[in-house]
Design a protein around this motif. Structure first.
Motif, PDB file in Angstrom:
ATOM      1  N   LEU A  81       0.939  -1.108   0.113  1.00 17.36           N
ATOM      2  CA  LEU A  81       0.054  -0.134  -0.030  1.00 17.36           C
ATOM      3  C   LEU A  81       0.831   1.336   0.073  1.00 17.36           C
ATOM      4  O   LEU A  81       0.713   2.169  -0.582  1.00 17.36           O
ATOM      5  CB  LEU A  81      -0.798   0.095   1.324  1.00 17.36           C
ATOM      6  N   ARG A  84       2.254   1.913  -3.554  1.00 20.26           N
ATOM      7  CA  ARG A  84       0.980   1.922  -4.741  1.00 20.26           C
ATOM      8  C   ARG A  84       1.471   3.039  -5.681  1.00 20.26           C
ATOM      9  O   ARG A  84       1.295   2.786  -6.764  1.00 20.26           O
ATOM     10  CB  ARG A  84      -0.194   1.973  -3.893  1.00 20.26           C
ATOM     11  N   THR A  85       1.701   4.182  -5.023  1.00 25.66           N
ATOM     12  CA  THR A  85       1.975   5.452  -5.797  1.00 25.66           C
ATOM     13  C   THR A  85       3.250   5.404  -6.801  1.00 25.66           C
ATOM     14  O   THR A  85       3.034   5.717  -7.682  1.00 25.66           O
ATOM     15  CB  THR A  85       1.962   6.798  -5.067  1.00 25.66           C
ATOM     16  N   GLU A  88       2.677   2.952  -9.500  1.00 20.35           N
ATOM     17  CA  GLU A  88       1.778   3.599 -10.773  1.00 20.35           C
ATOM     18  C   GLU A  88       2.562   4.495 -11.728  1.00 20.35           C
ATOM     19  O   GLU A  88       2.826   4.626 -12.838  1.00 20.35           O
ATOM     20  CB  GLU A  88       0.557   4.244 -10.084  1.00 20.35           C
ATOM     21  N   ALA A  95      -4.935   1.287 -10.943  1.00 22.78           N
ATOM     22  CA  ALA A  95      -5.328   1.044  -9.752  1.00 22.78           C
ATOM     23  C   ALA A  95      -5.869  -0.388  -9.851  1.00 22.78           C
ATOM     24  O   ALA A  95      -5.509  -1.418  -8.815  1.00 22.78           O
ATOM     25  CB  ALA A  95      -6.314   1.990  -9.087  1.00 22.78           C
ATOM     26  N   PHE A  98      -3.302  -3.040  -9.918  1.00 27.74           N
ATOM     27  CA  PHE A  98      -2.753  -3.238  -8.524  1.00 27.74           C
ATOM     28  C   PHE A  98      -3.422  -4.164  -7.403  1.00 27.74           C
ATOM     29  O   PHE A  98      -3.046  -4.788  -6.661  1.00 27.74           O
ATOM     30  CB  PHE A  98      -2.674  -1.900  -7.810  1.00 27.74           C
ATOM     31  N   THR A  99      -4.708  -4.146  -7.433  1.00 29.78           N
ATOM     32  CA  THR A  99      -5.575  -4.997  -6.649  1.00 29.78           C
ATOM     33  C   THR A  99      -5.205  -6.343  -7.083  1.00 29.78           C
ATOM     34  O   THR A  99      -5.267  -7.262  -6.108  1.00 29.78           O
ATOM     35  CB  THR A  99      -7.170  -4.477  -7.035  1.00 29.78           C
ATOM     36  N   VAL A 147      -9.210  -3.659  -0.128  1.00 30.19           N
ATOM     37  CA  VAL A 147      -8.476  -3.125  -1.200  1.00 30.19           C
ATOM     38  C   VAL A 147      -9.107  -3.014  -2.775  1.00 30.19           C
ATOM     39  O   VAL A 147      -9.195  -2.145  -3.273  1.00 30.19           O
ATOM     40  CB  VAL A 147      -7.098  -3.954  -1.310  1.00 30.19           C
ATOM     41  N   HIS A 150     -11.353  -0.182  -2.743  1.00 26.33           N
ATOM     42  CA  HIS A 150     -10.844   1.326  -2.547  1.00 26.33           C
ATOM     43  C   HIS A 150     -10.175   1.352  -4.017  1.00 26.33           C
ATOM     44  O   HIS A 150     -10.521   2.524  -4.573  1.00 26.33           O
ATOM     45  CB  HIS A 150      -9.905   1.345  -1.637  1.00 26.33           C
ATOM     46  N   TYR A 151      -9.789   0.572  -4.633  1.00 25.50           N
ATOM     47  CA  TYR A 151      -8.957   0.823  -5.840  1.00 25.50           C
ATOM     48  C   TYR A 151      -9.670   0.344  -7.005  1.00 25.50           C
ATOM     49  O   TYR A 151      -9.069   0.676  -8.276  1.00 25.50           O
ATOM     50  CB  TYR A 151      -7.420  -0.003  -5.591  1.00 25.50           C
ATOM     51  N   ALA A 152     -10.699  -0.416  -6.978  1.00 24.94           N
ATOM     52  CA  ALA A 152     -11.279  -1.187  -8.157  1.00 24.94           C
ATOM     53  C   ALA A 152     -12.781  -0.400  -8.230  1.00 24.94           C
ATOM     54  O   ALA A 152     -13.132   0.388  -7.553  1.00 24.94           O
ATOM     55  CB  ALA A 152     -11.297  -2.788  -8.281  1.00 24.94           C
ATOM     56  N   SER A 153     -13.371  -0.454  -9.501  1.00 25.27           N
ATOM     57  CA  SER A 153     -14.518   0.092  -9.641  1.00 25.27           C
ATOM     58  C   SER A 153     -15.993  -0.563  -9.429  1.00 25.27           C
ATOM     59  O   SER A 153     -16.750  -0.196  -9.347  1.00 25.27           O
ATOM     60  CB  SER A 153     -14.680   0.678 -11.313  1.00 25.27           C
TER      61      SER A 153
END
Length: 308
Positions: A81, A84-85, A88, A95, A98-99, A147, A150-153
């Motif tokens: 986590l 993460r940035t 990317e 994102a 990343f999951t 996760v 937070h990061y997926a749609s």
């Protein structure tokens, strides 16, 4: 290493057999789903219930093992986590992708772990691995869902749904029931014990045949940083973390071997279903699962060199 590899080869060959059976069409599509459900809801719970109900928990360091595994998982999750940035920016990994890296690094295939523990450590290894599941399964399920949320749609399931999934998980239920039998000093009737023992003999081969059947070599067509990270972070760094925390917690002998097995086996196949359900990169998840499983023929023996 040769001794360890010899113990692992039957597991590897049965996985390969599952792949070949699936590709020849002897068992097809929905039939495989039925076999998987049989293994997941009946055969493996039978193994876990029988093993836990008869285990001598005083003979191995339950809490120390659990502490080492939880510390490994939480440390790796935090590192991912925090990175993460950077991931990317450096490689353009979005994102949702990343999951899949997150799940591929942290989650584990309990069916393969049980088969390896049985071959390498024996029945005591099965009991210790069942205990490891109690510590690992709830945390890994909740962390993966959070996760992805937070990061997926995709839409995150409610807290009630998460709790329901955990408390209806057949592995957790069978371990809990076995634990109650063990704590109460209740012995299984011979007929029941013999019946469960037959189920147990069927569980490991059928479970890992299903692992092989789920491999999709045709999916490995887009190599890149995301696939490399998702594939190799787990087999390289998770055993090292686990070994370090196990040493800190004073875990040695067969218990240490089980901790390394739990930390080095490939990612769980149901990670793909969760990624698809919650808007993660399911295609990348399938690639990670396949490549990790293939790489395990080399990475697991190397990880076990730490402790054997």
């Amino acid at each position: 290493m040769l001794t360890t590899l010899a113990a692992l080869m039957p597991v590897i060959l049965v996985i390969a057999s599952g792949y070949l059976i699936a590709r020849t069409g002897l068992i097809t599509g929905e039939q495989w789903r039925g076999v998987e459900r049989l293994a997941y809801y009946v055969l493996f719970p039978a193994v876990l219930f029988r093993t836990i109900s008869q285990a001598d928990f005083a003979s191995f360091p339950t809490l120390n093992m659990g502490g080492a595994l939880l510390a490994s998982i939480l440390s790796m999750a935090l590192l991912l986590l925090l990175a993460r940035t950077t991931i990317e920016r450096a490689w353009g990994i979005a994102a949702p992708r990343f999951t899949s890296i997150f799940q591929g690094t942290l989650r584990w295939n309990a069916m393969i772990a049980l088969a390896i523990a049985d071959n390498v450590v024996g029945e005591t290894g099965l009991a210790m691995l069942a205990v490891a599941m109690v510590f690992m399964i709830p945390l890994l399920n909740v962390a993966s869902i959070l996760v992805l949320s937070h990061y997926a749609s995709g839409t995150s399931p409610s807290g009630a749904k998460i709790l329901k999934d955990l408390f209806t998980n057949p592995f957790i239920l069978s371990i809990g029931a076995g634990g109650i039998m063990n704590a109460g000093g209740i012995s299984l009737p011979f007929v029941v014990d013999d019946t469960l023992e037959i189920f147990s003999r069927a569980a490991l081969p059928i479970g890992i045949i299903c692992v092989g059947a789920g491999l999709d070599l045709g999916s490995l067509r887009r190599p890149g940083p995301a696939l490399a990270l998702g594939t190799f972070l787990r087999p390289i760094f998770m055993p090292l973390l686990a070994f370090g925390f196990a040493s800190l917690f004073g875990v040695t002998g067969p218990a240490l071997i089980v901790v390394i097995i739990a930390s080095s086996v490939p990612c769980a196949s149901n990670s793909y279903l969760l990624a698809r359900q919650m808007g993660g990169d399911a295609k990348l998840m399938a690639e990670i699962i396949t490549l990790q499983t293939l790489a395990a023929t080399l990475t697991i023996p190397l990880a076990l060199l730490l402790v054997t």
